[in-house]
Design a protein around this motif. Structure first.
Motif, PDB file in Angstrom:
ATOM      1  N   ALA A 588       0.822  -1.207   0.000  1.00 13.88           N
ATOM      2  CA  ALA A 588       0.000   0.000   0.000  1.00 13.88           C
ATOM      3  C   ALA A 588       0.854   1.254   0.000  1.00 13.88           C
ATOM      4  O   ALA A 588       0.569   2.227  -0.712  1.00 13.88           O
ATOM      5  CB  ALA A 588      -0.939  -0.010   1.209  1.00 13.88           C
ATOM      6  N   GLY A 589       1.943   1.234   0.784  1.00 10.05           N
ATOM      7  CA  GLY A 589       2.821   2.390   0.822  1.00 10.05           C
ATOM      8  C   GLY A 589       3.472   2.648  -0.521  1.00 10.05           C
ATOM      9  O   GLY A 589       3.566   3.804  -0.969  1.00 10.05           O
ATOM     10  N   SER A 590       3.920   1.596  -1.199  1.00  8.48           N
ATOM     11  CA  SER A 590       4.548   1.760  -2.504  1.00  8.48           C
ATOM     12  C   SER A 590       3.559   2.304  -3.520  1.00  8.48           C
ATOM     13  O   SER A 590       3.879   3.210  -4.308  1.00  8.48           O
ATOM     14  CB  SER A 590       5.107   0.419  -2.990  1.00  8.48           C
ATOM     15  N   ALA A 591       2.362   1.760  -3.531  1.00  4.56           N
ATOM     16  CA  ALA A 591       1.376   2.189  -4.522  1.00  4.56           C
ATOM     17  C   ALA A 591       0.989   3.655  -4.306  1.00  4.56           C
ATOM     18  O   ALA A 591       0.836   4.413  -5.268  1.00  4.56           O
ATOM     19  CB  ALA A 591       0.138   1.308  -4.446  1.00  4.56           C
ATOM     20  N   ASN A 592       0.837   4.061  -3.066  1.00  2.32           N
ATOM     21  CA  ASN A 592       0.387   5.419  -2.789  1.00  2.32           C
ATOM     22  C   ASN A 592       1.469   6.461  -2.987  1.00  2.32           C
ATOM     23  O   ASN A 592       1.170   7.642  -3.159  1.00  2.32           O
ATOM     24  CB  ASN A 592      -0.165   5.493  -1.367  1.00  2.32           C
ATOM     25  N   SER A 593       2.728   6.038  -2.948  1.00  2.00           N
ATOM     26  CA  SER A 593       3.814   7.001  -3.101  1.00  2.00           C
ATOM     27  C   SER A 593       4.449   6.951  -4.480  1.00  2.00           C
ATOM     28  O   SER A 593       5.387   7.703  -4.759  1.00  2.00           O
ATOM     29  CB  SER A 593       4.894   6.745  -2.039  1.00  2.00           C
ATOM     30  N   SER A 594       3.952   6.068  -5.345  1.00  2.00           N
ATOM     31  CA  SER A 594       4.521   5.946  -6.686  1.00  2.00           C
ATOM     32  C   SER A 594       3.702   6.749  -7.676  1.00  2.00           C
ATOM     33  O   SER A 594       2.728   7.406  -7.324  1.00  2.00           O
ATOM     34  CB  SER A 594       4.525   4.478  -7.121  1.00  2.00           C
ATOM     35  N   GLY A 595       4.071   6.662  -8.924  1.00  2.00           N
ATOM     36  CA  GLY A 595       3.329   7.356  -9.975  1.00  2.00           C
ATOM     37  C   GLY A 595       1.985   6.752 -10.280  1.00  2.00           C
ATOM     38  O   GLY A 595       1.232   7.293 -11.105  1.00  2.00           O
ATOM     39  N   MET A 596       1.651   5.643  -9.629  1.00  2.00           N
ATOM     40  CA  MET A 596       0.328   5.047  -9.866  1.00  2.00           C
ATOM     41  C   MET A 596      -0.793   5.975  -9.411  1.00  2.00           C
ATOM     42  O   MET A 596      -1.844   6.041 -10.033  1.00  2.00           O
ATOM     43  CB  MET A 596       0.206   3.714  -9.131  1.00  2.00           C
ATOM     44  N   TRP A 597      -0.560   6.655  -8.296  1.00  2.00           N
ATOM     45  CA  TRP A 597      -1.581   7.572  -7.786  1.00  2.00           C
ATOM     46  C   TRP A 597      -1.391   8.936  -8.422  1.00  2.00           C
ATOM     47  O   TRP A 597      -0.326   9.551  -8.316  1.00  2.00           O
ATOM     48  CB  TRP A 597      -1.516   7.711  -6.274  1.00  2.00           C
ATOM     49  N   ASP A 598      -2.420   9.407  -9.119  1.00  2.00           N
ATOM     50  CA  ASP A 598      -2.408  10.735  -9.731  1.00  2.00           C
ATOM     51  C   ASP A 598      -3.258  11.647  -8.855  1.00  2.00           C
ATOM     52  O   ASP A 598      -4.483  11.531  -8.840  1.00  2.00           O
ATOM     53  CB  ASP A 598      -2.960  10.654 -11.152  1.00  2.00           C
ATOM     54  N   ASP A 599      -2.608  12.548  -8.136  1.00  2.00           N
ATOM     55  CA  ASP A 599      -3.334  13.361  -7.160  1.00  2.00           C
ATOM     56  C   ASP A 599      -4.258  14.358  -7.838  1.00  2.00           C
ATOM     57  O   ASP A 599      -5.320  14.675  -7.300  1.00  2.00           O
ATOM     58  CB  ASP A 599      -2.351  14.097  -6.250  1.00  2.00           C
ATOM     59  N   ALA A 600      -3.863  14.838  -9.016  1.00  2.00           N
ATOM     60  CA  ALA A 600      -4.726  15.796  -9.713  1.00  2.00           C
ATOM     61  C   ALA A 600      -6.008  15.130 -10.185  1.00  2.00           C
ATOM     62  O   ALA A 600      -7.102  15.700 -10.074  1.00  2.00           O
ATOM     63  CB  ALA A 600      -3.972  16.404 -10.895  1.00  2.00           C
ATOM     64  N   ASP A 601      -5.885  13.911 -10.701  1.00  2.00           N
ATOM     65  CA  ASP A 601      -7.064  13.188 -11.181  1.00  2.00           C
ATOM     66  C   ASP A 601      -7.775  12.423 -10.072  1.00  2.00           C
ATOM     67  O   ASP A 601      -8.910  11.964 -10.263  1.00  2.00           O
ATOM     68  CB  ASP A 601      -6.672  12.194 -12.280  1.00  2.00           C
ATOM     69  N   ALA A 602      -7.083  12.242  -8.936  1.00  2.00           N
ATOM     70  CA  ALA A 602      -7.614  11.433  -7.834  1.00  2.00           C
ATOM     71  C   ALA A 602      -7.976  10.038  -8.328  1.00  2.00           C
ATOM     72  O   ALA A 602      -9.106   9.554  -8.152  1.00  2.00           O
ATOM     73  CB  ALA A 602      -8.818  12.116  -7.178  1.00  2.00           C
ATOM     74  N   TYR A 603      -6.976   9.384  -8.924  1.00  2.00           N
ATOM     75  CA  TYR A 603      -7.215   8.054  -9.490  1.00  2.00           C
ATOM     76  C   TYR A 603      -5.891   7.304  -9.592  1.00  2.00           C
ATOM     77  O   TYR A 603      -4.824   7.911  -9.649  1.00  2.00           O
ATOM     78  CB  TYR A 603      -7.849   8.173 -10.880  1.00  2.00           C
ATOM     79  N   PHE A 604      -5.996   5.968  -9.599  1.00  2.00           N
ATOM     80  CA  PHE A 604      -4.828   5.122  -9.790  1.00  2.00           C
ATOM     81  C   PHE A 604      -4.732   4.708 -11.260  1.00  2.00           C
ATOM     82  O   PHE A 604      -5.742   4.348 -11.877  1.00  2.00           O
ATOM     83  CB  PHE A 604      -4.920   3.850  -8.930  1.00  2.00           C
ATOM     84  N   TYR A 605      -3.507   4.733 -11.798  1.00  2.00           N
ATOM     85  CA  TYR A 605      -3.282   4.337 -13.183  1.00  2.00           C
ATOM     86  C   TYR A 605      -2.117   3.353 -13.280  1.00  2.00           C
ATOM     87  O   TYR A 605      -1.190   3.379 -12.452  1.00  2.00           O
ATOM     88  CB  TYR A 605      -2.941   5.561 -14.050  1.00  2.00           C
ATOM     89  N   ASP A 606      -2.136   2.521 -14.335  1.00  2.00           N
ATOM     90  CA  ASP A 606      -0.947   1.762 -14.697  1.00  2.00           C
ATOM     91  C   ASP A 606       0.152   2.738 -15.110  1.00  2.00           C
ATOM     92  O   ASP A 606      -0.125   3.827 -15.642  1.00  2.00           O
ATOM     93  CB  ASP A 606      -1.232   0.838 -15.892  1.00  2.00           C
ATOM     94  N   VAL A 607       1.403   2.330 -14.895  1.00  2.00           N
ATOM     95  CA  VAL A 607       2.540   3.171 -15.289  1.00  2.00           C
ATOM     96  C   VAL A 607       3.480   2.346 -16.153  1.00  2.00           C
ATOM     97  O   VAL A 607       3.950   1.273 -15.745  1.00  2.00           O
ATOM     98  CB  VAL A 607       3.294   3.724 -14.070  1.00  2.00           C
ATOM     99  N   LEU A 608       3.735   2.846 -17.353  1.00  2.00           N
ATOM    100  CA  LEU A 608       4.644   2.196 -18.281  1.00  2.00           C
ATOM    101  C   LEU A 608       6.048   2.767 -18.098  1.00  2.00           C
ATOM    102  O   LEU A 608       6.263   3.966 -18.293  1.00  2.00           O
ATOM    103  CB  LEU A 608       4.156   2.421 -19.719  1.00  2.00           C
ATOM    104  N   HIS A 609       6.981   1.899 -17.690  1.00  2.00           N
ATOM    105  CA  HIS A 609       8.381   2.302 -17.521  1.00  2.00           C
ATOM    106  C   HIS A 609       9.136   1.898 -18.777  1.00  2.00           C
ATOM    107  O   HIS A 609       9.436   0.718 -18.995  1.00  2.00           O
ATOM    108  CB  HIS A 609       8.980   1.618 -16.287  1.00  2.00           C
ATOM    109  N   LEU A 610       9.440   2.869 -19.615  1.00  2.00           N
ATOM    110  CA  LEU A 610      10.129   2.593 -20.870  1.00  2.00           C
ATOM    111  C   LEU A 610      11.624   2.414 -20.625  1.00  2.00           C
ATOM    112  O   LEU A 610      12.187   2.958 -19.658  1.00  2.00           O
ATOM    113  CB  LEU A 610       9.887   3.724 -21.864  1.00  2.00           C
ATOM    114  N   THR A 611      12.265   1.667 -21.502  1.00  2.00           N
ATOM    115  CA  THR A 611      13.696   1.397 -21.333  1.00  2.00           C
ATOM    116  C   THR A 611      14.546   2.650 -21.514  1.00  2.00           C
ATOM    117  O   THR A 611      15.702   2.662 -21.092  1.00  2.00           O
ATOM    118  CB  THR A 611      14.151   0.315 -22.323  1.00  2.00           C
ATOM    119  N   ASP A 612      13.984   3.705 -22.111  1.00  2.00           N
ATOM    120  CA  ASP A 612      14.751   4.947 -22.252  1.00  2.00           C
ATOM    121  C   ASP A 612      14.647   5.835 -21.013  1.00  2.00           C
ATOM    122  O   ASP A 612      15.125   6.968 -21.001  1.00  2.00           O
ATOM    123  CB  ASP A 612      14.307   5.711 -23.505  1.00  2.00           C
TER     124      ASP A 612
END
Length: 863
Positions: A588-612
């Motif tokens: 829970a701590g990782s999910a809430n502090s990562s880019g998954m949580w979008d505070d502006a949208d107030a929603y959780f999203y998948d995050v694509l980490h590109l190799t670049d």
């Protein structure tokens, strides 16, 4: 109900364990390329012996399906007998595979002492070619061309065929067939109750071939399960052939000598008058042939009885097919009424009671014998040709240990005649209300060594056992435990021990960066994302998923709850509870502090980490971002008072890691402390739920949509590896080819996530005054507690199956024949999913797997 529902030995030996479709399945596919639909098409089914299991209409069998009893029909116009339900193969349909028949499971009891089935069969020639050609000409933007669209039911020109099964004893099965001419003119129907042995003798093993023969007025048989006797009233013609492949028809003379009276012998004899039935009246497949002529509105009853060794026809005397037969049938029907009306919290409204009864009936009829030894399937049988090279690379090559030979609850008896791991969890929760013993046995079954992979993975489904389904097993085990009275701690312990292995598999294989943020692939949600989450090339990047991470947080809480319940009786489980309490807090701590949580949208999203090095959030407002809400658990002070180590260590852990405290909430209610572990804090929950309960967002009149209607006007687009992918709002059938196009998570309403969201809101409610208030719907000024909002969601989902102000059920409103005609309107379909705008039922039409959860909602909602 003592005679039929007391769980005494033998009552479950015979049941509706026969699939509606065995052709086009992975088990019967011995091709080099894995094209199961093409390798064994519908056209082969009447002529080709199945290797693994049988199919049929209204069919019963024993537990190992050594024999089957089913129904065949012929209207005098079709080119073939109606022995099984017809539908389009996956590549034939403009939205994937689709059955093109109308039948219903109307009633049933857990031991199958009473089962009722109904079918509407056209009197005109069945339009096989028209259905195939017209659907092939339609694109993904057009609706499916259904049987009712062909006009074959116009003017009521069809037969209503009902089958009631009743048992007088465990191995004494009464089959009452009722035929009604719904048309305006006299018509003739051929009715053939058929008994056959599953072919176990043609594959090169030392298996004795069973036999059927005519003995006076009865068909008698000797097979692996003992003696059988079949008798029908009147003087039907007995027809015999063998359940063996017609190699001459299918493969030509070079395929070898064909049996004299092959599997399709009865078909060819009845339809074409061919000399293809055995004049010696012996074989492994036999039918009682009735020719029924009825005037408009007339009906006739045909009585058939199948008896086993201990219920011989001689002992039955005059009661075999006479007044005693009807008395048993009526008694079983009366007992079924009493059984369902006696359920706790049973509905008194007749429409709700009908929905409840038919939901359970479909669930019970979806029990099917599932036989699949992957080792033998990969290597081939001694009596067959060697399999093509590289067969294990096509699918399931790493599952050689898998050896199923069991009766399992299936998602749908035609479209999905094979188990699916997360579907099964929902089936068991509903079934527990009427048969908790079987529900518990089913959950344990998938954890046994002949199912679970040695590495700990649960098999997903036969098309690809290695795919990843959401980990709902632990949640289901808790629900079944509680529905059953909350006393079977042995069951919980068995579940926990195996799920510890499965949880470890998840953490080892789906947390690539070991940061408590999880991958997983499609996670059962098919095409909900802009790209196929299961096939992202590693050279492109890694997709950390909000739903997979939310599922793992929920999984940790479910295992924590099981461990807490066990630790109150045995302190050996106390440190297991500590482990999963800490595991949850880290996820829970990782999910809430990562880019998954979008505070502006107030929603959780998948995050694509590109190799670049770029991070791209996939900003689709969908069920993916709601799974974190499911991860919640409330418990009170008395519940942990006797588990001091858990309380002490968890408090110490939070002192050392105060940043994780946002997922742990204390509240005093009266004299007791109440605790809430939740991935989504009450403050964030309030913000997320504004979108959930927005009718321009995720809320529809009939539940939560898969994707927000916001994307109707605001599609999401992303470019990945030079390819542009997008998601918009699609309330009905899918326009995307992802996952074959036979299901759509981009807007319709589905039951499983709705049911889990309802359960989560109830958890927040049980925490007391969290401060969360939900405006339902947004803009109405109607502020509800989480529990009240859960009740409203239940009401919306249940309303799919109830007559509306116009008298039509929303799920069937598209066709007046289905929703308004007296012969049709009270026969309820349980669809796979539902139009996000109208509630029209879509996808598989007999999904009384997880859609049967409507019965669970009816029985558990607050009145």
């Amino acid at each position: 109900m003592a005679r039929t529902e007391d769980g005494s030995a033998g009552w479950r030996d015979w049941g509706p364990y026969v699939a509606e479709r065995a052709w086009g399945t992975v088990r019967e596919d011995y091709s080099a390329d894995g094209d199961a639909w093409e390798f064994f098409p519908h056209d082969h089914a009447r002529s080709r012996a199945y290797r693994w299991n049988e199919d049929g209409m209204a069919a019963f069998s024993d537990l190992k399906q050594t024999w089957c009893l089913g129904l065949s029909l012929w209207n005098g116009r079709d080119a073939i007998l109606k022995e099984r339900m017809f539908g389009l193969a996956g590549p034939q349909g403009n939205h994937g595979e689709d059955v093109k028949e109308y039948w219903w499971y109307l009633d049933g009891t857990p031991t199958h002492a009473w089962n009722t089935w109904r079918y509407h069969y056209p009197q005109a020639e069945y339009p096989y070619a028209d259905l195939i050609a017209t659907n092939a000409a339609r694109g993904r933007l057009e609706p499916e061309y259904e049987l009712v669209d062909t006009g074959v039911f116009d003017d009521g020109r069809y037969w209503v065929v009902g089958v009631d099964y009743a048992k007088d004893s465990p191995h004494d099965l009464l089959m009452r067939i009722t035929i009604e001419n719904a048309g305006p003119e006299p018509a003739t129907l051929h009715v053939l109750p058929t008994l056959w042995f599953r072919n176990t003798w043609s594959w090169g093993y030392e298996v004795e071939k069973p036999s059927l023969r005519l003995d006076g007025e009865r068909i008698v048989g000797a097979g692996p399960s003992g003696a059988l006797a079949l008798r029908g009233e009147g003087a039907p013609e007995a027809l015999f052939c063998d359940n063996e492949t017609n190699t001459a028809r299918l493969f030509g003379a070079t395929a070898g000598e064909s049996p004299a009276y092959p599997k399709d012998g009865i078909n060819d004899h009845v339809v074409d008058g061919a000399a293809t039935v055995n004049p010696e009246h012996t074989g492994t497949k036999a039918a009682l042939h009735y020719t029924v002529e009825l005037g408009p509105g007339e009906s006739r009853v045909i009585r058939v009885r199948l008896t086993g060794t201990e219920a011989t026809p001689a002992a039955l005397g005059e009661q075999e097919l006479g007044p005693g037969f009807d008395a048993v049938v009526e008694q079983r029907a009366t007992e079924a009424d009493a059984f369902y009306s006696g359920l706790p919290n049973a509905p008194t409204d007749p429409d709700e009671a009908r929905v409840l009864r038919q939901a359970f009936a479909g669930l019970l009829w979806s029990k099917q014998y599932f036989h699949f030894n992957v080792d033998k399937w990969l290597d081939g049988d001694p009596g067959g040709p060697p399999p093509p090279p590289g067969r294990g690379g096509v699918r399931n090559g790493q599952w050689r240990h898998f050896d199923a030979d069991d009766v399992i609850l299936m998602p749908d008896p035609w479209e999905y005649p094979w188990f699916a791991a997360w579907d099964l969890a929902f089936h068991c929760v509903t079934l527990a209300h009427i048969d908790p013993a079987f529900a518990k046995a089913q959950l344990i079954l998938l954890l046994r060594e002949w199912y679970m992979h040695p590495n700990g993975q649960l098999p997903a489904y036969e098309w690809n056992f290695s795919d990843v389904n959401p980990p709902t097993h632990a949640w289901a085990a808790i629900q079944v435990f509680l529905i059953d009275g909350g006393t079977d701690f042995g069951f919980l312990a068995r579940i926990l021990h195996k799920l510890l292995i499965n949880y470890t598999w998840w953490t080892n294989s789906k947390d690539k960066d070991e940061d408590d943020l999880f991958e997983g692939g499609f996670m059962g949600l098919d095409n909900i994302a802009p790209l196929n989450r299961s096939t992202l090339p590693p050279e492109v990047g890694t997709l950390e998923q909000a739903d997979s991470t939310g599922w793992m947080a929920s999984y940790a809480l479910d295992l924590l709850e099981i461990a807490l319940r066990l630790a109150r009786r045995d302190d050996v489980y106390e440190d297991v509870a500590v482990k999963f309490g800490e595991q949850f807090l880290r996820i829970a701590g990782s999910a809430n502090s990562s880019g998954m949580w979008d505070d502006a949208d107030a929603y959780f999203y998948d995050v694509l980490h590109l190799t670049d090095g770029r991070e791209v959030p996939l900003k689709v407002r969908s069920l993916v971002g709601l799974v974190p809400v499911v991860a919640s658990l409330a418990y009170d002070e008395p519940g942990v008072r006797t588990i001091p180590e858990f309380r002490q260590v968890l408090n110490q852990y939070l002192v050392k890691h105060p940043e994780l405290g946002a997922s742990f909430h204390r509240r005093r209610i009266g004299d007791e402390q109440v605790y809430l572990l939740a991935m989504v804090s009450p403050e964030r929950l309030t913000r997320i739920l504004k979108q959930v309960f927005d009718t321009e967002g995720l809320l529809s009149d009939h539940g939560i949509r898969g994707v927000s209607a916001y994307h109707r006007e605001h599609p999401f687009t992303v470019e990945v590896d030079g390819v542009e992918a997008s998601v918009d709002y699609e309330p009905a059938e899918s326009t995307s080819p992802l996952f074959g196009g036979n299901s759509n998570w981009r807007g319709p309403v589905w039951f499983p996530l709705n049911a889990l969201l309802i359960a989560a809101l109830q958890h927040y409610e049980s925490h007391g005054e969290t401060g969360v208030r939900i405006e339902d719907p947004l803009g109405s000024g109607n502020a509800l507690t989480p529990g009240e909002a859960a009740d409203d969601l239940s009401r919306r989902l249940i309303s799919l199956f109830l007559p509306g102000p116009d008298g039509r059920r929303p799920a069937d409103a598209r066709y007046p024949l289905l929703s308004a005609d007296p012969r049709w309107k009270d026969n309820i379909f349980f669809y796979e999913y539902f139009d996000g705008d109208t509630g029209q039922g879509l996808g598989a039409s007999h999904q009384t797997g997880w859609t049967a959860m409507v019965a669970h909602l009816i029985l558990t909602r607050r009145r």
